[in-house]
Structures are given as structure tokens and as C-alpha cells.
Write a protein that holds these residues in place. Sequence first.
Motif, mmCIF file in Angstrom:
data_model
loop_
_atom_site.group_PDB
_atom_site.id
_atom_site.type_symbol
_atom_site.label_atom_id
_atom_site.label_comp_id
_atom_site.label_asym_id
_atom_site.label_seq_id
_atom_site.Cartn_x
_atom_site.Cartn_y
_atom_site.Cartn_z
ATOM 1 N N GLY A 14 0.959 -0.926 -0.042
ATOM 2 C CA GLY A 14 0.435 0.033 0.218
ATOM 3 C C GLY A 14 0.808 1.850 0.090
ATOM 4 N N THR A 15 0.202 2.713 0.394
ATOM 5 C CA THR A 15 0.745 3.870 0.112
ATOM 6 C C THR A 15 1.227 4.133 1.835
ATOM 7 N N TYR A 16 1.899 4.619 2.124
ATOM 8 C CA TYR A 16 2.640 4.250 3.178
ATOM 9 C C TYR A 16 1.713 5.376 4.261
ATOM 10 N N ILE A 17 1.225 6.790 3.484
ATOM 11 C CA ILE A 17 0.360 7.397 3.587
ATOM 12 C C ILE A 17 -0.764 7.278 4.750
ATOM 13 N N TYR A 18 -0.923 6.069 4.245
ATOM 14 C CA TYR A 18 -2.530 5.786 4.188
ATOM 15 C C TYR A 18 -2.741 3.973 4.748
ATOM 16 N N MET A 19 -1.654 3.907 5.293
ATOM 17 C CA MET A 19 -1.125 2.525 5.849
ATOM 18 C C MET A 19 -2.409 2.946 7.056
ATOM 19 N N SER A 37 -8.256 3.994 5.806
ATOM 20 C CA SER A 37 -7.415 4.316 4.272
ATOM 21 C C SER A 37 -8.470 5.556 3.602
ATOM 22 N N HIS A 50 -3.220 16.199 5.536
ATOM 23 C CA HIS A 50 -3.723 14.626 5.739
ATOM 24 C C HIS A 50 -3.574 14.390 7.676
ATOM 25 N N TYR A 53 0.342 13.386 8.277
ATOM 26 C CA TYR A 53 1.541 13.242 8.009
ATOM 27 C C TYR A 53 1.832 14.896 7.409
ATOM 28 N N PHE A 57 7.761 11.884 5.091
ATOM 29 C CA PHE A 57 7.912 10.604 5.331
ATOM 30 C C PHE A 57 8.869 10.329 6.203
#
Length: 206
Positions: A14-19, A37, A50, A53, A57
Amino acid sequence: MNIFGDTKTSDCVGTYIYMAPEIFLQKPYNTAVDWFSAGVMIYEMAIGGHPFYKGKFDRTTIMAIVKDEPFFPKKLDPQLKAIIKGLLDKSPENRQKFVDNIRDHPFFTEINWTDIEEARACPPFQLPPQEVMTLCKMNPVPSFIKPIRLPIAEEDQQLFCGFTFASDGWKVIKPMPKPVKPHRRTFANIVRDAFHRIWRRVKRWK
């Protein structure tokens, strides 16, 4: 991946900032991470940033996702705030319980879920067309522009031998003109070009 019921997985995808936090904690997880997410995306659409975030990151962002609570403006709709808080709950068990009856949440009172599932729902508003600023008068764009079809060369037409279909535009075959061969360089031309190059260098030295 057939993650239903009590089935869990442990892949880090996945995408880190949405984990979700449980992914960073390397714990087995289920579909509750997808709801986390969704909460991040709803937060971004509602508040414009965010929840954790802050532009870079690193470990600080990971620890914020795992431990910190998001900031909520005072004027935010209470029902919208409750939706986001429920989706961003650190506990996957609490998050899963929250989404079990999410359609009955007061925030979705005006939503007709049947129309959405059957693709009959209309957006609450539509953006008007933007005006185009120009210094010159623009001609109306025709709704249909006929493509330019160039005749196919005879040698290319042979590639289509045996095909059961051929366009009407291909029936008229006009051989392409042969390319003009460049003139061969003579000894006089070579000497003249060399002289000009030497003369230009001498002028620069002066």
C-alpha cells in the motif's frame, strides 16, 4: 485476497501515508485497514490536509499514525467528525464494529444506497463550465473531424495480403516517391569545406 471474517494477512502493501497502524506494527490485519484508508481520504477532502502526514514521511509520521489523534477544526460538522474518528480508530476491532452499520450513521441519512448500487444516483451539484480567456476569436470546433487517410504504399500493401477485410481507402494504391539521393561529395567540395573551417578559426584567433 479473500480476506473475509476472521481471516487475516501480514503482507506490507500500500501507500505509506494511507496505511493503518497495525500494518506499521507488523501485526496480522484484515479489511479494517481499508476503512482506515477511507478515513484518511475523507479527512483530506473535508479539511484539506492529512491527519498525520506533515510533509516528510519518516519515523515521526509513522509514530503519529500509530499513536497520535488527528486535529479537528471547531467548525467541523459533528456528524462528519464522528465518521472520521470512527474510521481512524487505532483499534482495528473497534474500527470494524463501527463500519458494520456505517450506512445507518446520521451523516448518511440523505443517502439512498439502493440508487448508488444501481448507478441511478446523481451528484448533489455539478461544476459549471469554466470561461476561457482569449485575445482572439475562436472558431467553433466541429463535432466530428474526418481523419486524414494517406494512401498506402505498394510495398506496405503487400503486408495485408490474405486479410479478409480491407478499407475502401486502401484500394487506391499510389507508390510513394523514391527518396532523392544526396549528391556525392567531390574532392573540391571537401577541400573547400576544410578551407572555410580553417579560415573561421583564424578569424577567431585575431
